[in-house]
Every structure is written in C-alpha cells, then in structure tokens.
Scaffold this active site. Sequence first.
Site, PDB file in Angstrom:
ATOM      1  N   THR A  36       0.993  -1.064  -0.141  1.00  0.00           N
ATOM      2  CA  THR A  36       0.126   0.085  -0.188  1.00  0.00           C
ATOM      3  C   THR A  36       0.788   1.157   0.043  1.00  0.00           C
ATOM      4  O   THR A  36       2.080   1.281   0.611  1.00  0.00           O
ATOM      5  CB  THR A  36      -0.943   0.009   1.006  1.00  0.00           C
ATOM      6  OG1 THR A  36      -0.276   0.181   2.347  1.00  0.00           O
ATOM      7  CG2 THR A  36      -1.585  -1.295   1.483  1.00  0.00           C
ATOM      8  N   ASP A  61      -3.374   6.251   2.024  1.00  0.00           N
ATOM      9  CA  ASP A  61      -2.758   7.354   2.538  1.00  0.00           C
ATOM     10  C   ASP A  61      -3.308   7.100   4.272  1.00  0.00           C
ATOM     11  O   ASP A  61      -4.688   7.067   4.202  1.00  0.00           O
ATOM     12  CB  ASP A  61      -3.421   8.774   2.124  1.00  0.00           C
ATOM     13  CG  ASP A  61      -2.795   9.780   3.103  1.00  0.00           C
ATOM     14  OD1 ASP A  61      -2.605   9.770   4.244  1.00  0.00           O
ATOM     15  OD2 ASP A  61      -2.581  11.099   2.450  1.00  0.00           O
ATOM     16  N   ASN A  88       4.496   0.693   8.549  1.00  0.00           N
ATOM     17  CA  ASN A  88       5.709   1.360   8.424  1.00  0.00           C
ATOM     18  C   ASN A  88       5.634   2.797   7.991  1.00  0.00           C
ATOM     19  O   ASN A  88       6.590   3.482   8.228  1.00  0.00           O
ATOM     20  CB  ASN A  88       6.536   0.482   7.202  1.00  0.00           C
ATOM     21  CG  ASN A  88       7.472   1.252   6.573  1.00  0.00           C
ATOM     22  OD1 ASN A  88       8.316   1.589   7.259  1.00  0.00           O
ATOM     23  ND2 ASN A  88       7.270   1.676   5.355  1.00  0.00           N
ATOM     24  N   SER A 143       9.126   1.778  14.641  1.00  0.00           N
ATOM     25  CA  SER A 143       9.309   2.761  15.792  1.00  0.00           C
ATOM     26  C   SER A 143      10.688   3.534  15.318  1.00  0.00           C
ATOM     27  O   SER A 143      10.956   3.597  14.146  1.00  0.00           O
ATOM     28  CB  SER A 143       9.093   2.330  17.054  1.00  0.00           C
ATOM     29  OG  SER A 143       9.183   3.229  17.907  1.00  0.00           O
ATOM     30  N   TYR A 157       9.225  14.802  15.844  1.00  0.00           N
ATOM     31  CA  TYR A 157       9.386  13.453  15.389  1.00  0.00           C
ATOM     32  C   TYR A 157       9.275  12.354  16.335  1.00  0.00           C
ATOM     33  O   TYR A 157       8.861  11.360  16.532  1.00  0.00           O
ATOM     34  CB  TYR A 157      10.365  13.270  14.598  1.00  0.00           C
ATOM     35  CG  TYR A 157      10.905  11.724  13.871  1.00  0.00           C
ATOM     36  CD1 TYR A 157       9.968  11.273  13.096  1.00  0.00           C
ATOM     37  CD2 TYR A 157      11.993  11.044  14.472  1.00  0.00           C
ATOM     38  CE1 TYR A 157      10.092   9.904  12.614  1.00  0.00           C
ATOM     39  CE2 TYR A 157      12.114   9.777  13.964  1.00  0.00           C
ATOM     40  CZ  TYR A 157      11.148   9.317  12.989  1.00  0.00           C
ATOM     41  OH  TYR A 157      11.437   7.924  12.514  1.00  0.00           O
ATOM     42  N   LYS A 161       6.873   9.028  17.821  1.00  0.00           N
ATOM     43  CA  LYS A 161       7.231   7.639  17.795  1.00  0.00           C
ATOM     44  C   LYS A 161       6.992   7.125  19.109  1.00  0.00           C
ATOM     45  O   LYS A 161       6.799   5.852  19.569  1.00  0.00           O
ATOM     46  CB  LYS A 161       8.590   7.550  17.214  1.00  0.00           C
ATOM     47  CG  LYS A 161       8.821   7.549  15.740  1.00  0.00           C
ATOM     48  CD  LYS A 161       8.170   6.599  15.169  1.00  0.00           C
ATOM     49  CE  LYS A 161       8.250   6.847  13.511  1.00  0.00           C
ATOM     50  NZ  LYS A 161       7.667   5.656  12.741  1.00  0.00           N
TER      51      LYS A 161
END
Length: 190
Positions: A36, A61, A88, A143, A157, A161
């Site tokens: 995807t 998306d 991912n 992660s 960022y 995570k």
Amino acid sequence: MAQSTPRVWLITGSSSGFGRAMVEEVLRNGEIAVATLRKPSVLDDLADQYPRTHLLVVPLDVTNEAQVKSAFVKAKDVFGRVDVVYNNAGQVLLQEAEGTSMDRARALMDINYWGAVTVSLEAVRFFREENPKGAGGLLMQVSSLCAMKGVPKIAFYSSTKAALDLFTEVLAQEVLPAWNIKVHDPNSDR
Ligand SMILES: NC(=O)c1ccc[n+]([C@@H]2O[C@H](COP(=O)([O-])OP(=O)(O)OC[C@H]3O[C@@H](n4cnc5c(N)ncnc54)[C@H](OP(=O)(O)O)[C@@H]3O)[C@@H](O)[C@H]2O)c1
C-alpha cells in the site's frame, strides 16, 4: 523467512525505504504482498515483475481512515486473509521545535501517530473478525530509536514515535490470548 504456506503481508508506505525493501523481501521469499502506498504507479516496476497472485498494489494514505479500511477489504477480496501487517508509513522531521509551525507538527502526528494507530486498530479487528477463526495475525510497528532519547531537532518526530510506542505497549497487553494476535512492541527489544 520462507514459509510452507505463503503468508499475506499488508505493508504501508511501500513506495521507498523500509516499506519497499519489505515488499521486495516478501516477494523474494515466495510470500504474498499487499503493497500500500499513496501513489500506486511508483510500484509499476514490481507489478510488471510479479503476478497478481503474489502482489496487489493498493492506494493508501494512512491519514484517511476510509482508505485504511478499504485496503484491508481489498486484501480479503483477493487473498481471503491478512497474516502480517507491517505498519511502516511515516515521515521524519528534523527541525528545531521553536521553528516548526504547529500545522506542520500536527500533520506529522496525523501520519506517524494517528495514521499508525488507525492501521493498528483495523489490523487487530481484521485479524480477529475477518481472518479464518483462530488464525489471528501479527502486527509489526515501525518505530525509532528517537522515541527513546530526545536530541535537538527531533522534538516532534520523537514525540510521534514515543506516543506510538506507548500505544503499542498497551495494545499488546489488551489483545486476548484466544485471538492469537501478536503485537510486536518495539520497546520489548530495547
Ligand atoms: N530511515 C531511518 O533511519 C529510520 C529509523 C527509524 C525509523 N524509521 C521509520 O521507518 C519508517 C520508514 O521510513 P524510511 O526511512 O524507509 O523513509 P522513506 O523512504 O521516506 O519511507 C517513508 C514511507 O512512508 C510513506 N508515507 C509518508 N506519509 C504517508 C501517508 N500519509 N500515508 C501513507 N504513506 C505515507 C512514504 O510515502 P510517499 O512516497 O508517498 O511519501 C514512504 O513510502 C518510518 O516510519 C520512519 O519513521 C526510519
């Protein structure tokens, strides 16, 4: 990774990097990839190389909940099940906190946290309710070590995570053993 019965992998963010590498690895091992990505034409080279029995390319998306659900429906229509979800898709943002607009920071959270959460919850529901009874499945979160330690320029960022890691830690404990669902919690490896 070779399996006697090929597993069906649903991989998000398949256009490049880890996502594309995982699609290629799955296909090399004779397993089945539901790749995807936001722009399906990016994988035209792989679609030319592998038959539809092994590679299905689906637009996704991860910030679009309807598209997330639809990707799983398409996987079921074609292959009857999904065994592994490689969650991912994500973006990196290297910028000082003060210099980052709130719109940019929120957009990052929408992809790396809310997008990954949406995929996680649909994966768990699908493993339990759409896969053959008791088959379960494996959810693998992608992660980052940045979730573990803050250094300059990665405030937003890292936060996305770290939030995802905590969500995953809880989700892994909330799935009931009878469902046969494994949630790979990256914290457990550290
Ligand atoms: N590279 C590293 O050192 C590293 C280290 C630790 C963790 N990670 C994590 O690994 C994952 C993959 O990163 P990468 O290094 O392989 O980078 P990458 O090559 O930039 O891959 C990121 C993938 O995510 C996709 N993506 C971004 N926004 C999306 C959205 N809204 N919906 C669906 N897909 C979206 C991108 O698609 P488009 O082509 O459409 O943008 C691309 O396919 C990320 O979660 C990243 O945080 C990377």
